[in-house]
Scaffold this motif. Structure first.
Motif, PDB file in Angstrom:
ATOM      1  N   ALA A   1      -1.225  11.108 -12.353  1.00  0.00           N
ATOM      2  CA  ALA A   1      -1.429   9.661 -12.248  1.00  0.00           C
ATOM      3  C   ALA A   1      -2.044   9.101 -13.530  1.00  0.00           C
ATOM      4  O   ALA A   1      -1.689   8.003 -13.977  1.00  0.00           O
ATOM      5  CB  ALA A   1      -2.338   9.346 -11.060  1.00  0.00           C
TER       6      ALA A   1
ATOM      7  N   GLY B   1      -0.226   6.471 -15.828  1.00  0.00           N
ATOM      8  CA  GLY B   1      -0.855   5.162 -16.056  1.00  0.00           C
ATOM      9  C   GLY B   1      -1.032   4.866 -17.530  1.00  0.00           C
ATOM     10  O   GLY B   1      -0.792   3.740 -17.994  1.00  0.00           O
TER      11      GLY B   1
ATOM     12  N   LEU C   1     -13.501  10.124 -14.949  1.00  0.00           N
ATOM     13  CA  LEU C   1     -13.073   9.686 -13.609  1.00  0.00           C
ATOM     14  C   LEU C   1     -13.373  10.686 -12.496  1.00  0.00           C
ATOM     15  O   LEU C   1     -13.137  11.883 -12.661  1.00  0.00           O
ATOM     16  CB  LEU C   1     -11.557   9.449 -13.602  1.00  0.00           C
ATOM     17  CG  LEU C   1     -11.028   8.177 -14.232  1.00  0.00           C
ATOM     18  CD1 LEU C   1      -9.494   8.241 -14.333  1.00  0.00           C
ATOM     19  CD2 LEU C   1     -11.449   6.938 -13.432  1.00  0.00           C
TER      20      LEU C   1
ATOM     21  N   ARG D   1       2.105   7.503  -6.629  1.00  0.00           N
ATOM     22  CA  ARG D   1       1.413   8.783  -6.822  1.00  0.00           C
ATOM     23  C   ARG D   1       2.428   9.937  -6.818  1.00  0.00           C
ATOM     24  O   ARG D   1       2.373  10.828  -7.656  1.00  0.00           O
ATOM     25  CB  ARG D   1       0.381   8.933  -5.697  1.00  0.00           C
ATOM     26  CG  ARG D   1      -0.352  10.232  -5.676  1.00  0.00           C
ATOM     27  CD  ARG D   1      -1.410  10.229  -4.560  1.00  0.00           C
ATOM     28  NE  ARG D   1      -1.853  11.573  -4.293  1.00  0.00           N
ATOM     29  CZ  ARG D   1      -1.291  12.387  -3.415  1.00  0.00           C
ATOM     30  NH1 ARG D   1      -0.272  11.979  -2.668  1.00  0.00           N
ATOM     31  NH2 ARG D   1      -1.750  13.610  -3.261  1.00  0.00           N
TER      32      ARG D   1
ATOM     33  N   HIS E   1     -11.431   0.057 -11.340  1.00  0.00           N
ATOM     34  CA  HIS E   1     -10.413  -0.646 -10.574  1.00  0.00           C
ATOM     35  C   HIS E   1      -9.053  -0.536 -11.287  1.00  0.00           C
ATOM     36  O   HIS E   1      -8.996  -0.525 -12.513  1.00  0.00           O
ATOM     37  CB  HIS E   1     -10.872  -2.116 -10.492  1.00  0.00           C
ATOM     38  CG  HIS E   1     -10.043  -2.959  -9.617  1.00  0.00           C
ATOM     39  ND1 HIS E   1      -8.878  -3.551 -10.045  1.00  0.00           N
ATOM     40  CD2 HIS E   1     -10.211  -3.331  -8.327  1.00  0.00           C
ATOM     41  CE1 HIS E   1      -8.362  -4.257  -9.053  1.00  0.00           C
ATOM     42  NE2 HIS E   1      -9.152  -4.136  -7.998  1.00  0.00           N
TER      43      HIS E   1
ATOM     44  N   MET F   1      -5.503  -0.842 -16.288  1.00  0.00           N
ATOM     45  CA  MET F   1      -4.364  -1.326 -17.084  1.00  0.00           C
ATOM     46  C   MET F   1      -4.859  -2.158 -18.267  1.00  0.00           C
ATOM     47  O   MET F   1      -4.369  -2.023 -19.384  1.00  0.00           O
ATOM     48  CB  MET F   1      -3.425  -2.150 -16.208  1.00  0.00           C
ATOM     49  CG  MET F   1      -2.730  -1.322 -15.145  1.00  0.00           C
ATOM     50  SD  MET F   1      -1.385  -2.191 -14.331  1.00  0.00           S
ATOM     51  CE  MET F   1      -2.243  -3.293 -13.252  1.00  0.00           C
TER      52      MET F   1
ATOM     53  N   PHE G   1       0.848  -1.207   0.000  1.00  0.00           N
ATOM     54  CA  PHE G   1       0.000   0.000   0.000  1.00  0.00           C
ATOM     55  C   PHE G   1       0.880   1.253   0.000  1.00  0.00           C
ATOM     56  O   PHE G   1       0.620   2.211  -0.743  1.00  0.00           O
ATOM     57  CB  PHE G   1      -0.950  -0.027   1.204  1.00  0.00           C
ATOM     58  CG  PHE G   1      -1.918   1.115   1.201  1.00  0.00           C
ATOM     59  CD1 PHE G   1      -2.900   1.212   0.220  1.00  0.00           C
ATOM     60  CD2 PHE G   1      -1.857   2.107   2.168  1.00  0.00           C
ATOM     61  CE1 PHE G   1      -3.797   2.287   0.201  1.00  0.00           C
ATOM     62  CE2 PHE G   1      -2.755   3.177   2.158  1.00  0.00           C
ATOM     63  CZ  PHE G   1      -3.720   3.261   1.171  1.00  0.00           C
TER      64      PHE G   1
END
Ligand SMILES: Cc1cc2nc3c(=O)[nH]c(=O)nc-3n(C[C@H](O)[C@H](O)[C@H](O)COP(=O)(O)OP(=O)(O)OC[C@H]3O[C@@H](n4cnc5c(N)ncnc54)[C@H](O)[C@@H]3O)c2cc1C
Length: 470
Positions: free
Chosen positions: A379, A383, A372, A281, A342, A347, A274
């Protein structure tokens, strides 16, 4: 100082707020201000879900401040014009705000500094959204890291600061003028963005409650459970981190406590996993600052020469969740209905758009930003570029997810797919991720045929990348 304006931006909270507590310490009177920017109505990336979450969070901030005896002033307009006028109206000596890292906000802050300075008003920015910012973690040559693992090692070697104190109750000697507030829109629809999504609750209390719940249990199985879309294995804190309804130091302090209570290797490892996500980030925030060209093109410029497909029908099918690949379609329908997706699915769909449909990652990046609730330039860009193979870190272009094997690994039996694709309800568990294997049943359902064949597209994708790599 006599009077300081605290300008709330992506820090909509009264606790663990660096600039706000600095204002309380250094000024006799602090005037809390929120500006509903013109750009919220017109910006290319504005989306109803994020706007609704923002409005809820501002309302919650207003209530939290009122409990402490403070009045949140709302003004609408362009911050570059509102701030100098508001400073004049209130006689404030300085505006305090927490720093933002997107290139366009940094350019705006430079203009604001100039505009305020003309009236001898100061503008102080504080590091708040991240623990370590762009120049604080550099490699041995003094350059920014472009690979995550050594960056995260360097990040972890530094001490983590504790959360800041809560904004205090207004002191009796602080003077408050009678300041008028503009009305905030009641809903995103009022400014042209009708909300069709069911979004989570905004505000600081909602954020702290999510944190409490996550640290009370789910954090200990995070390493495994975070990968399965049908399980709610993540913290769901991303919209709050984005809006600043929770402070990063508060999360890290709670994580440290959870770590100390962890029993067994899996639980300790999960706390560490975590932490790594929170570091991702910050990694992407520093990439955005140090390499601002990523907002306009590939991190590796040679990939700007890629000859992407311009098949508009394929793009629309991807957006609407009608590609014929259940895991991709379920993920996109979930995004469209909730403003959330998720991480594993982000991805998968990003790889599918870029490596199966061969469509430019920037179209996907833009679509995500519109949908979103947690849409965050750093981020999201990170991503997308990671998934497309054009970005920092080790995601080589030839790493191509197979959407069926990903689905069978992370959604075996199709629990998640069934939630979003009712057309597939009659398919047995072993065929739900590849319904084309039963053509008769597929033709009876209303679910579409595959718009491309993965194996064929994979070959085309490799050729497309090789053409620019030479
Ligand atoms: C194509 C793509 C687009 C993405 N766009 C965004 C975006 O716009 N905004 C956003 O916050 N995250 C984005 N992510 C990262 C990640 O998917 C989300 O942060 C995560 O799904 C949020 O769920 P959570 O809060 O339960 O996360 P958790 O798993 O609980 O993680 C905790 C926090 O760590 C941060 N985090 C986790 N993973 C990442 C990551 N890979 N990169 C950066 N930060 C991370 C988030 O702030 C998150 O809330 C994207 C990932 C991909 C692959």
């Amino acid at each position: 100082m006599k009077t300081v304006i605290h300008w709330f931006r992506r820090d909509l909270r009264v606790s663990d707020n660096v600039a706000l507590i600095a204002a309380a310490k250094r000024a006799e009177t602090v005037i809390p201000l929120f500006i509903f920017e013109d750009a919220f109505r017109t910006g290319p990336d504005v989306g109803a879900a994020r706007l609704a979450f923002l409005l809820q969070s501002v309302e919650s901030l207003r209530k939290n401040l009122a409990e402490l005896g403070h009045t949140l002033v709302i003004r609408c307009g362009k911050s570059e014009e509102v701030l100098p006028a508001f400073a004049k109206e209130t006689g404030a000596q300085c505006v305090f705000a927490n720093k933002r890292y997107e290139p366009y906000t940094q350019r705006r802050d430079e203009r604001i500094t100039g505009a305020l300075l003309k009236n001898s008003v100061g503008f102080e920015l504080f590091k708040d959204a991240v623990v370590w910012e762009e120049t604080e973690i550099l490699n041995l040559s003094g350059k920014p890291y472009t690979v995550f693992t050594p960056y995260s090692k360097a990040w972890k070697a530094k001490p983590v600061p504790p959360p800041r104190a809560k904004f205090p109750v207004r002191s009796p000697q602080s003077v408050i003028a009678d300041l008028k507030s503009d009305a905030l829109p009641l809903s995103p629809a009022e400014v042209g963005y009708p909300l069709t999504q069911k979004i989570p609750a905004g505000g600081e209390r909602a954020a702290l409650e999510l944190l409490r719940k996550f640290m009370a249990g789910p954090v200990y199985s995070y390493t495994t459970s975070r990968n399965f879309p049908a399980l709610d294995g993540g913290s769901n804190l991303s919209p709050h981190l984005r809006a600043g309804t929770i402070g990063i130091r508060t999360i890290l302090a709670e994580l440290q406590k959870a770590k100390e209570k962890a029993v067994g290797a899996e639980a300790s490892k999960s706390c560490e996993t975590f932490l790594n996500e929170l570091i991702w980030r910050e990694f992407y925030a520093q990439v955005l600052h140090n390499f601002p060209h990523v907002t306009k093109g590939a991190f590796r410029p040679e990939y700007d020469k890629l000859k992407w497909s311009d098949n508009q029908d394929h793009f629309v099918a991807w957006c609407e969740g009608k590609t014929g690949y259940p895991i991709v379609d379920a993920a996109m329908r979930c995004l469209n209905a909730t403003g959330n997706m998720h991480n594993r699915l982000r991805m998968i769909v990003a790889m599918f758009l870029t490596k199966d449909l061969l469509i430019n990652w920037q179209l996907g990046e833009r679509y995500f930003m519109k949908q979103l609730v947690d849409g965050d330039m750093a981020a999201n860009n990170g991503g997308w570029q990671w998934s497309a193979g054009t970005g920092t870190d080790a995601a080589p272009y030839f790493r191509i997810f197979n959407p069926v094997s990903q689905a069978e690994k992370f959604d075996a039996g199709g629990k998640f797919v069934r939630q979003w694709i009712p057309e597939l309800k009659d398919f047995p568990d072993d065929l739900i991720q590849q319904p084309w294997e039963n053509p008769l049943l597929l033709s009876k359902s209303k679910y579409p045929q595959r718009i491309v064949l993965h194996e064929e597209q994979r070959v085309k994708c490799l050729a497309m990348f090789k053409a620019v790599k030479g």
